[in-house]
Design a protein around this motif. Sequence first.
Motif, mmCIF file in Angstrom:
data_model
loop_
_atom_site.group_PDB
_atom_site.id
_atom_site.type_symbol
_atom_site.label_atom_id
_atom_site.label_comp_id
_atom_site.label_asym_id
_atom_site.label_seq_id
_atom_site.Cartn_x
_atom_site.Cartn_y
_atom_site.Cartn_z
ATOM 1 N N GLU A 153 3.262 13.428 5.945
ATOM 2 C CA GLU A 153 2.373 12.947 7.007
ATOM 3 C C GLU A 153 3.152 12.251 8.113
ATOM 4 N N ARG A 172 0.840 -1.193 0.000
ATOM 5 C CA ARG A 172 0.000 0.000 0.000
ATOM 6 C C ARG A 172 0.877 1.246 0.000
ATOM 7 N N HIS A 209 -10.223 6.463 5.882
ATOM 8 C CA HIS A 209 -9.260 5.891 4.943
ATOM 9 C C HIS A 209 -9.824 5.750 3.542
ATOM 10 N N GLY A 210 -11.058 6.170 3.340
ATOM 11 C CA GLY A 210 -11.661 6.087 2.015
ATOM 12 C C GLY A 210 -13.035 6.724 2.035
ATOM 13 N N LYS A 246 -7.437 11.374 5.680
ATOM 14 C CA LYS A 246 -6.488 10.319 6.057
ATOM 15 C C LYS A 246 -5.112 10.921 6.301
ATOM 16 N N TYR A 247 -5.053 12.257 6.375
ATOM 17 C CA TYR A 247 -3.810 12.981 6.657
ATOM 18 C C TYR A 247 -3.972 13.836 7.917
ATOM 19 N N PHE A 294 0.783 4.042 1.597
ATOM 20 C CA PHE A 294 1.152 4.563 2.908
ATOM 21 C C PHE A 294 2.211 3.690 3.578
ATOM 22 N N ASN A 303 -10.603 10.765 11.261
ATOM 23 C CA ASN A 303 -9.693 9.975 10.439
ATOM 24 C C ASN A 303 -10.460 8.936 9.623
ATOM 25 N N ASP A 335 -7.993 15.967 1.096
ATOM 26 C CA ASP A 335 -7.703 14.751 0.345
ATOM 27 C C ASP A 335 -6.913 15.099 -0.910
#
Length: 232
Positions: free
Chosen positions: A87, A62, A155-156, A133-134, A64, A153, A172
């Motif tokens: 990040e 992934r 993630h999608g 997600k940052y 990240f 937070n 984003d």
Amino acid sequence: MSVPGVKSNPLILALPKGRILKDCLPLLETANIIPEPAFFDKDSRLLRFKTNDPGLDIIRVRSFDVATFVAFGTASLGVCGSDVLMEFDYSDIYAPLDLNIGRCRLSIAQLADTKNKNLEDPARWSQISVATKYPNITQRYFASKGVQADIINLHGAMELAPVLKLSSLIVDLVDTGSTLRANGLQEIKTITQISSRLIINRTALKTQSAHVNALIERFRQLVTLPNNEDIS
């Protein structure tokens, strides 16, 4: 092409899945780094692959996670977006090259029918909720404006947060903006421009300098940028 004196344990190059991986493939080919056939097999469940260089393997993870593998030395080098570097801010990562791929921007967006507010006026933004997600980048950005941001937070499916009133704003990655528009959002502020970098584990750079530097030079010859900056 292998480098004389390279240890029997190959270096590991961490590549991110998804859009950036697609952009990486022409660079790998031009640098004469050819993964084994299983790398291109969509049905393969392998995550580690040999290359035509016996001193170099590739792992596919992934986006990240690329920085984490490199920071902890389990991968010696990788390709990582500058958003991930900002990040996590790992001190063990050296980023010598901007590869000029994966270009997009990290932006703030809100519902398109919301009256636009001035992000430069802290009095009007005393406290807001932001889905992202940052969390670290977002917190730092709004703190620099004197704004207290309540970070949610995710993630999608970030675009759903304002629509379902989970947050007022999202932070984003934005490329064309078509996903924002399709979900009734508008981009109101760019935090920073993003691109993908070649990243190196600092310990590997010292202990396996000949091989690592040879790989850096192979990539360096592929990119010509006016501002080739480090994120370290």
